[in-house]
Design a protein around this motif. Structure first.
Motif, short mmCIF file in Angstrom:
data_model
loop_
_atom_site.label_atom_id
_atom_site.label_comp_id
_atom_site.label_asym_id
_atom_site.label_seq_id
_atom_site.Cartn_x
_atom_site.Cartn_y
_atom_site.Cartn_z
N PRO A 178 8.51 7.50 27.65
CA PRO A 178 7.63 6.48 27.08
C PRO A 178 6.73 5.89 28.16
CG PRO A 178 9.89 5.67 27.23
CD PRO A 178 9.94 7.12 27.57
N ALA A 179 5.65 5.26 27.73
CA ALA A 179 4.64 4.76 28.65
C ALA A 179 4.11 3.42 28.14
CB ALA A 179 3.51 5.79 28.78
N VAL A 180 3.13 2.87 28.85
CA VAL A 180 2.59 1.55 28.53
C VAL A 180 1.08 1.61 28.58
CG1 VAL A 180 2.42 -0.86 29.31
CG2 VAL A 180 4.63 0.32 29.39
N ILE A 181 0.43 0.92 27.66
CA ILE A 181 -1.02 0.74 27.72
C ILE A 181 -1.33 -0.74 27.87
CG2 ILE A 181 -3.24 1.05 26.55
CD1 ILE A 181 -2.04 3.29 24.92
N CYS A 182 -2.13 -1.08 28.85
CA CYS A 182 -2.72 -2.42 28.91
C CYS A 182 -3.99 -2.32 28.07
CB CYS A 182 -3.03 -2.82 30.35
SG CYS A 182 -3.84 -4.43 30.49
N LEU A 183 -3.92 -2.77 26.82
CA LEU A 183 -5.05 -2.62 25.91
C LEU A 183 -6.26 -3.43 26.36
CD1 LEU A 183 -3.40 -2.73 22.35
CD2 LEU A 183 -4.28 -0.73 23.58
N ASN A 196 -0.23 -10.33 17.98
CA ASN A 196 -0.54 -9.29 17.00
C ASN A 196 -2.01 -9.33 16.58
OD1 ASN A 196 1.89 -7.78 16.61
ND2 ASN A 196 2.79 -9.59 15.65
N GLU A 197 -2.58 -10.53 16.47
CA GLU A 197 -4.00 -10.63 16.14
C GLU A 197 -4.85 -10.03 17.26
OE1 GLU A 197 -4.13 -14.65 13.35
OE2 GLU A 197 -4.18 -14.83 15.54
N ARG A 198 -4.47 -10.31 18.49
CA ARG A 198 -5.18 -9.72 19.63
C ARG A 198 -5.12 -8.20 19.57
NH1 ARG A 198 -3.63 -13.55 24.90
NH2 ARG A 198 -3.91 -15.54 23.84
N MET A 199 -3.92 -7.69 19.33
CA MET A 199 -3.74 -6.24 19.30
C MET A 199 -4.61 -5.60 18.24
SD MET A 199 -0.23 -4.00 18.79
CE MET A 199 -0.05 -4.48 17.07
N GLU A 200 -4.72 -6.22 17.07
CA GLU A 200 -5.51 -5.64 16.00
C GLU A 200 -6.99 -5.54 16.39
OE1 GLU A 200 -4.43 -4.15 13.29
OE2 GLU A 200 -2.38 -4.60 13.96
N VAL A 201 -7.51 -6.59 17.01
CA VAL A 201 -8.92 -6.56 17.45
C VAL A 201 -9.11 -5.48 18.51
CG1 VAL A 201 -10.77 -7.87 18.55
CG2 VAL A 201 -9.26 -8.99 16.89
N MET A 202 -8.15 -5.37 19.42
CA MET A 202 -8.24 -4.38 20.50
C MET A 202 -8.19 -2.96 19.96
SD MET A 202 -5.75 -6.30 23.22
CE MET A 202 -6.12 -7.98 23.75
N LEU A 203 -7.30 -2.71 19.03
CA LEU A 203 -7.20 -1.37 18.45
C LEU A 203 -8.47 -1.01 17.69
CD1 LEU A 203 -3.49 -1.30 17.18
CD2 LEU A 203 -4.44 -0.17 19.21
N LYS A 204 -9.08 -2.00 17.04
CA LYS A 204 -10.33 -1.74 16.33
C LYS A 204 -11.44 -1.37 17.33
CE LYS A 204 -13.59 -3.79 13.02
NZ LYS A 204 -14.81 -3.60 13.82
N SER A 205 -11.54 -2.13 18.43
CA SER A 205 -12.56 -1.82 19.44
C SER A 205 -12.35 -0.44 20.04
CB SER A 205 -12.53 -2.87 20.55
OG SER A 205 -13.01 -4.12 20.08
N GLU A 223 -13.35 2.48 17.87
CA GLU A 223 -14.77 2.79 17.84
C GLU A 223 -15.18 3.66 19.02
OE1 GLU A 223 -16.16 -1.19 17.72
OE2 GLU A 223 -15.92 -1.39 15.54
N ILE A 224 -14.43 3.56 20.11
CA ILE A 224 -14.71 4.41 21.28
C ILE A 224 -14.04 5.77 21.13
CG2 ILE A 224 -14.48 4.58 23.79
CD1 ILE A 224 -14.33 1.50 23.85
N TYR A 225 -12.83 5.77 20.54
CA TYR A 225 -12.04 7.00 20.36
C TYR A 225 -11.73 7.17 18.87
CZ TYR A 225 -11.28 6.21 25.37
OH TYR A 225 -11.44 5.98 26.72
N ILE A 272 -4.09 5.46 18.12
CA ILE A 272 -3.23 4.79 19.10
C ILE A 272 -2.02 4.17 18.41
CG2 ILE A 272 -3.11 2.96 20.84
CD1 ILE A 272 -6.13 3.33 21.25
N ARG A 273 -2.25 3.59 17.24
CA ARG A 273 -1.21 2.84 16.55
C ARG A 273 0.05 3.69 16.29
NH1 ARG A 273 -2.01 -1.68 13.69
NH2 ARG A 273 -4.24 -1.21 13.48
N LYS A 274 -0.14 4.96 15.97
CA LYS A 274 1.03 5.78 15.62
C LYS A 274 1.95 6.01 16.81
CE LYS A 274 -0.58 10.55 16.32
NZ LYS A 274 -0.85 11.84 15.67
#
Length: 563
Positions: free
Chosen positions: A411-416, A433-442, A445-447, A452-454
């Motif tokens: 396993p690994a870690v991402i600093c989102l 969790n709200e922060r994470m959702e905004v970060m995953l959305k951004s 859009e790049i990838y 990532i979520r899965k």
């Protein structure tokens, strides 16, 4: 804690590391620590005397450790946990080897005094995956909706290379970069002082952005904008644009943004291991003594009041109501705590030092980490042959995304997201969790083809240092005109310059140093404070190994007029 300053000239990993020992106070702390005579001693009549150390971060633990070795009994007060902004956390329900660095996470080779303690406690380091560094498989720069994939800067469009060239030219033409860098590498103190004295007088009132605008190399707004958003070294630095250019120059001269390394297993291990370490050479105390054993395993709780009592002693009240009086106190917490969280006598410090603390400018900082099942970003896109995901610099909310693996099979870690100042304040009202959702959305859009979520296997871990009650900010960053304030704080350990009724309490910590945001500054100011306490109690250094106070008058920081 890592500062936010661009990389200048490029050096090879094989180059001998410069030391972060100047240019304001070019003292070789690494040589001082390595000398066989030790860093000083106190009279036998003072052995066992209690000295308070307020704050159990790196500066406080280093100071307490060295005082203990001299035969004093340090009494450490800590409001939260040993480590301060060396804070390593795990993820609930995940492999304990998965950790996140909520504070300091990357350390330059120029942190030579810090390295002394890393080696002392047997910690290992490894290269940190900064953008475009050899330790980073690939980097994506995403600005204004356009992404560029790169392994080195040569893979980026020409404009990025033009920006890097403009920065190097700006430093060379307007700040004598090569000359100062060479003088620091060679420890040529007269030349360092000559160059820096002129620059301090010329540039103390200049912002970072103003310095860029005044340079012909950065005549283009487009270049300044790209430089602020992407930069070189650790990423974009527009959040530092309002700060004093002197803050920036200190870092680039010392190559503090080059060749970063991380501490294997987490940076908090350093203060924790020092807390438990039993020195092989120790005065007064029996072998087997440690800071932990002197405290029964736990430090004293938070300090709630500091005041002076008869004989110019300092009296400390803690959160339990316990009151103890000491001949000397070292305060290593963020200086704003003395203005708010702790009830302090005005008589603790001269009024000019209170002013300096009040004017201290702290940078905000936030991070969010998630644990993932494996380093999936190393998978190759079948069409392009590129990594599925890369270390990412962007003008989107996330700004900087770091990919941290522990090998290909685990396993690994991402600093989102890692952000500063206004970018950090944007996250402050949001939950993890709200922060994470905004970060995953951004990042989506790049990838757009990467889910990532899965891969996420646990809850996010986040911090906003401006919202931490015992910190109220990430690290100090001087504004233009603040040089005089910083000089007062750094030189506070030279207490023969102070009235007798303002002596006895010593300031330390990275915000007292010239290089705030770097663990090296925490170590250096701790050693200054130890020298001050030793001297106050009648001790001295060995003549063959003069301490920072012994040589102070020869290398004192530039003094600007106060009128």
């Amino acid at each position: 804690m890592t500062s936010t300053v661009p990389n200048a000239a490029q050096h090879t990993e094989a180059a001998e590391p410069i030391t972060m020992f100047g240019p304001d106070f070019p003292y070789a702390y690494d040589d001082y620590l390595a000398h066989p005579a030790g860093i000083g001693q106190i009279p036998a009549t003072e052995h066992g005397s209690e000295v308070a150390v307020i704050g159990g971060g790196l500066s406080g633990v280093v100071a307490a450790y060295e005082l203990m070795k001299m035969g004093l009994r340090p009494v450490v007060y800590e409001a939260d946990r040993i480590g301060g902004r060396l804070r390593t956390v795990g993820f609930e329900g995940c492999d304990p080897a998965l950790t996140a660095e909520m504070g300091a996470m990357r350390f330059p080779p120029s942190s030579t005094a810090l390295q002394h303690y890393i080696d002392l406690v047997g910690l290992e380091t490894r290269p940190f995956p900064n953008p475009l560094s050899p330790a980073t498989p690939s980097t994506v720069v995403d600005l204004k909706g356009e992404s560029h994939y790169a392994r080195t800067i040569d893979d980026l469009p020409q404009v990025y290379r033009d920006v890097m060239d403009a920065w190097n030219r700006c430093l060379e033409e307007d700040a004598d970069f090569s000359d100062m860098n060479r003088a620091m590498r060679e420890r040529d103190v007269p030349r360092i002082r000559e160059l820096w004295s002129r620059l301090v007088r010329e540039l103390d009132n200049q912002t970072f952005y103003g310095f860029l605008c005044a340079s012909e190399a950065f005549a283009s707004f487009k270049h300044r904008e790209i430089f602020g958003q992407v930069g070189f070294g650790t990423g974009g630095w527009d959040t530092d644009f309002p700060n004093s250019i002197l803050e920036i120059l200190r870092v680039v001269y010392a190559e503090a943004d080059d060749h970063h390394r991380s501490i294997v297993g987490g940076s908090q291990q350093l203060p924790l291991r020092l807390w438990e370490r039993e020195p092989r050479k120790i005065v007064h105390w029996p072998l087997g003594t440690s800071l932990s054993s002197l405290h029964g395993g736990e430090p004293r709780p938070a300090v709630t009041r500091l005041h002076r009592t008869a004989g110019n002693r300092i009296t400390v009240t803690d959160a339990t109501g316990d009151v103890r009086t000491y001949p000397a106190v070292i305060f290593t917490g963020q200086s704003w705590l003395l203005l708010s969280k702790i009830d302090c006598d005005d008589a603790l410090f001269p009024i000019d030092h209170w002013t300096a603390m009040e004017r201290t400018h702290y940078m905000e900082s936030s991070k969010l980490f998630v644990p993932v099942d494996r380093p999936f970003w190393l998978d190759k896109d079948e069409t392009t042959g590129r990594d599925r995901m890369s270390m990412t610099l962007t003008d989107r909310m996330t700004r900087g995304t770091y990919l941290l693996d522990n090998g290909p099979d685990g396993p690994a870690v991402i600093c989102l997201s890692y952000t500063w100042c206004d970018d950090s304040l944007k996250w402050l009202p949001l939950t993890a969790n709200e922060r994470m959702e905004v970060m995953l959305k951004s990042l989506g859009e790049i990838y757009p083809d990467v889910d990532i979520r899965k891969h996420i296997i646990g809850n996010p871990a986040t911090v906003s240092w401006e919202n931490e009650p015992y910190f109220m900010g990430a690290f100090k960053a001087n504004l233009p005109g603040h040089y005089r304030y910083q000089r007062r704080l750094f030189t506070h350990f030279m207490q023969d310059r102070l009235p007798a009724d303002r002596q006895g309490i010593f300031l330390a910590g990275d915000d007292i140093s010239w290089t705030a945001g770097w663990a090296e500054g925490a170590v250096q100011t701790a050693l200054n404070a130890v020298w001050g306490v030793m001297t106050r109690l009648g001790g001295a250094t060995d003549p063959t190994n003069p301490g920072p106070g012994d040589v102070f008058d020869d290398i004192a920081p530039v003094e600007l007029p106060e009128d």
